[in-house]
Design an enzyme around this catalytic site. Structure first.
Site, PDB file in Angstrom:
ATOM      1  N   ASP A   8     -58.005   0.544 -92.058  1.00  0.00           N
ATOM      2  CA  ASP A   8     -56.841   1.354 -92.426  1.00  0.00           C
ATOM      3  C   ASP A   8     -55.633   0.589 -91.882  1.00  0.00           C
ATOM      4  O   ASP A   8     -55.367   0.602 -90.689  1.00  0.00           O
ATOM      5  CB  ASP A   8     -56.975   2.735 -91.773  1.00  0.00           C
ATOM      6  N   LYS A  70     -45.396  -2.602 -93.243  1.00  0.00           N
ATOM      7  CA  LYS A  70     -46.024  -2.076 -94.469  1.00  0.00           C
ATOM      8  C   LYS A  70     -44.980  -1.543 -95.448  1.00  0.00           C
ATOM      9  O   LYS A  70     -45.180  -1.555 -96.656  1.00  0.00           O
ATOM     10  CB  LYS A  70     -47.001  -0.969 -94.080  1.00  0.00           C
ATOM     11  N   GLU A 147     -55.988   5.518 -99.581  1.00  0.00           N
ATOM     12  CA  GLU A 147     -56.200   6.173 -98.286  1.00  0.00           C
ATOM     13  C   GLU A 147     -56.749   7.606 -98.418  1.00  0.00           C
ATOM     14  O   GLU A 147     -57.738   7.947 -97.764  1.00  0.00           O
ATOM     15  CB  GLU A 147     -54.906   6.135 -97.463  1.00  0.00           C
ATOM     16  N   ASP A 169     -51.595  13.421 -96.863  1.00  0.00           N
ATOM     17  CA  ASP A 169     -51.623  12.261 -95.955  1.00  0.00           C
ATOM     18  C   ASP A 169     -50.200  11.815 -95.612  1.00  0.00           C
ATOM     19  O   ASP A 169     -49.534  11.145 -96.410  1.00  0.00           O
ATOM     20  CB  ASP A 169     -52.410  11.133 -96.661  1.00  0.00           C
TER      21      ASP A 169
END
Ligand code: AMP
Length: 582
Positions: A8, A70, A147, A169
């Site tokens: 992850d 990211k 994810e 999420d």
């Protein structure tokens, strides 16, 4: 193939897991934690630090510390450190390299294959950039998985009863929502939506801006250009946010945050949860739009959802849980670790793809069906986005459509590929562009050009165009200008290893230096304490050598260790140890 790890790669924290037996386990990193901060730093000695070490030194070295890379994946953003620039793929690769190393040290074997997760709402360029980062890190990325889907896989393994779940999420930098149907033997994503630029970082930023304003009002000092002060403030604010997830108030206290004309200033503010909620309410409300969209796309009502699963560190905020409880009219599920479930799901998929699981196990039998998050189209006359694949289509998928020329005797057509939901291409994102030439001359509307979109299981798109008249064909795997060519990846891979080696070499020098200092201290105090017991010549020789060692150490500059001096240090240290052992 050895073990496949599940990664992850988060905006704020990353996590790596692997299957043991038929179950996934999180790999504890070398610092002893289950998650690793997604932070990379370069020290003045050009040493590369990743994870906790990088995060801890951030306040002292903010210019050379990189957070939340990211957020820039799939863009042209470049981070300049000294005279060198780094792409988001390279910085992400350094994080992946550390996770790979941690996994190798945990498993005691080399790791080459990985499943890496990305936000469901990542577009094509962001997915490709993530795959490239894996390649640079020396990983064979066997699958990119969304994810929320990974989280559902981890959840579904333990909660196998048929149900429809909503995975909410909210991580450090991205927000995703997926509606997923878990059946006895399938996990099917029905719809997904999200916001690539919304996460815990935005909550921190909101509080930072508020405190900067408060500080300015009370002191007249503007902290917003003070790099060091800002880094300290951000750190404290994030800490306060986390504390406020269980406490009702917290005093943010930063002594000596800045000084003006030699006068030190301190920042102190008692932040209550109520104030925090008031300042960030609109950010939580922003997440509700994708929730509505995903439900609509899945053709479901809120009442049809059996469980609301919370994923990502930011779902620990009470304001998030309270809002969701109200909107979804049910208590969100807390029986899944929001920091680890994504990596666990990725590890399950890794084990499954690699046939590491017992064939009869539930994990091995589960069929995973994911969807593409955004619609894909090509531009036709008038700048219209002509959709070939609708969002939320199950992947892998392939779709073809016949197009023709717009003018007479046209011998080539430009195929422009767009991603997004808007009607006009100008409002969508151009993700690829190529030309099909050699079309047989004909009146407009006569040539038949077949355009095919192919999305693989990673969610990565290939496009081809074929002139059915001549059989002429052109195809591309989407490489928007912000993704990397194979040569660029190879170069970055090579450089990553070179820098890695440099770090190792530097570490060796540091080890010799440390050993010399320790030897000097030990022997100096020993000589002093045992002067009478030592014979005269040994005493004199040791005295002379420790003096020489001391002089040599004093010549070392820690920020620029010189190999020659270090070699000399090593020689003297060895000679002292050989002269006398105690
Ligand atoms: P992730 O990307 O899932 O690791 O989530 C990281 C984000 O979760 C960061 O913005 C953290 O500040 C935030 N976070 C972690 N723990 C908490 C907590 N206890 N309360 C509020 N936010 C948290």
């Amino acid at each position: 193939m050895g073990k496949v790890i599940g990664i992850d790669l988060g905006t704020t924290n990353s996590c790596v897991a692997v299957t043991r037996g038929d179950y996934p386990v999180v790999i504890t990193n070398q610092e002893g934690y289950q998650t690793t901060p997604s932070v990379v730093a370069f020290t003045k000695q050009n040493e590369r630090l990743v994870g906790d070490l990088a995060k801890r030194q951030a306040a002292l070295n903010p210019e050379n510390t990189i957070f939340s890379i990211k957020r820039y994946m799939g863009t042209n953003h470049q981070k300049k450190i000294g005279s060198k620039t780094f792409s988001p793929q390279e910085i992400s690769a350094y994080i992946l390299m550390k996770l790979k190393e941690d996994a190798e040290s945990y498993l005691g074997e080399e790791v080459t294959d990985a499943v890496i997760t990305v936000p469901a709402y990542f577009n094509d360029a962001q997915r490709t950039a993530t795959k490239d980062a894996g390649k640079i890190a020396g990983l064979n990325v066997i699958r990119i998985i969304n994810e929320p889907t990974a989280a559902a896989l981890a959840y579904g393994l333990d909660n196998g009863k048929p149900q429809k779940i909503l995975v909410y999420d909210l991580g450090g930098g991205t927000f995703d929502v997926s509606i997923i149907e878990i059946d006895d033997d399938t996990i099917e994503v029905l719809a997904t939506s999200g916001n690539n630029r919304l996460g815990g970082d935005d909550f921190d930023e909101r509080i930072c801006q508020f405190l900067i304003k408060e500080f300015n009002e009370s002191t007249g000092i503007n902290l917003s250009k003070d790099y060091v002060a800002l880094t300290r403030l951000k750190e404290e604010v994030e800490n306060a946010k986390k504390v406020l997830s269980c406490a009702l108030s917290f005093t943010i206290n930063i002594p000596f945050i800045t000084q003006v004309k030699g006068v030190p200033y301190h920042l102190e503010y008692n932040l209550t949860r109520a104030k925090f909620n008031e300042l960030t309410k609109d950010l939580v409300d922003k997440t509700l739009i994708p929730v509505e969209n995903a439900l609509k796309d899945a053709r479901l009502k809120k009442e049809d959802i059996d469980s609301v699963i919370l994923v990502g560190g930011s779902t620990r905020m009470p304001i998030v849980v309270d809002t969701l409880r109200q909107v979804m009219k049910q208590e969100p599920t807390r029986n899944i670790n929001p920091d680890e479930c994504v990596a666990l799901g990725a590890a399950i998929l890794g084990g499954k793809l690699n046939n590491q699981l017992t064939p009869s196990s539930r994990a091995s039998q589960i069929l995973l069906m994911d969807v593409t998050p955004l619609s894909l189209s090509i531009e036709t006359i008038g700048g219209i986005s002509n959709r070939l694949i609708e969002r939320n289509t199950t992947i892998p998928t392939r779709h073809s459509q016949i197009f023709t020329t717009a003018s007479a005797f046209q011998t080539s057509v430009d195929i422009k590929v767009f991603q997004g939901e808007r009607k006009f291409t100008r409002d969508n994102k151009l993700i690829g562009n190529f030309r099909l030439s050699g079309i047989k001359k004909a009146l407009s509307g006569v040539p038949q050009i077949e355009v095919t979109f192919d999305i693989d299981a990673n969610g990565i798109l290939s496009v081809s165009a074929k002139d059915l008249g001549t059989g002429n064909k052109q195809s591309i795997t989407i490489t928007a200008n912000n993704t990397m060519s194979d040569e660029e990846i190879e170069k970055a891979k090579w450089e990553a290893n070179i820098f890695g080696k440099k770090d190792e070499e530097y570490q060796k020098l540091i080890d010799i230096y440390n050993d010399s200092v320790q030897t000097l201290n030990q022997y100096s105090s020993y000589i002093k304490a045992h002067k009478k017991e030592l014979d005269k010549s040994t005493y004199r020789e040791l005295k002379h050598k420790t003096y020489e060692l001391k002089r040599c150490i004093s010549k070392c500059k820690l920020d620029k260790l010189d190999t020659k001096i270090i070699n000399k240090l090593s020689d003297i240290t060895t000679s002292i140890k050989n002269t006398y052992r105690f």
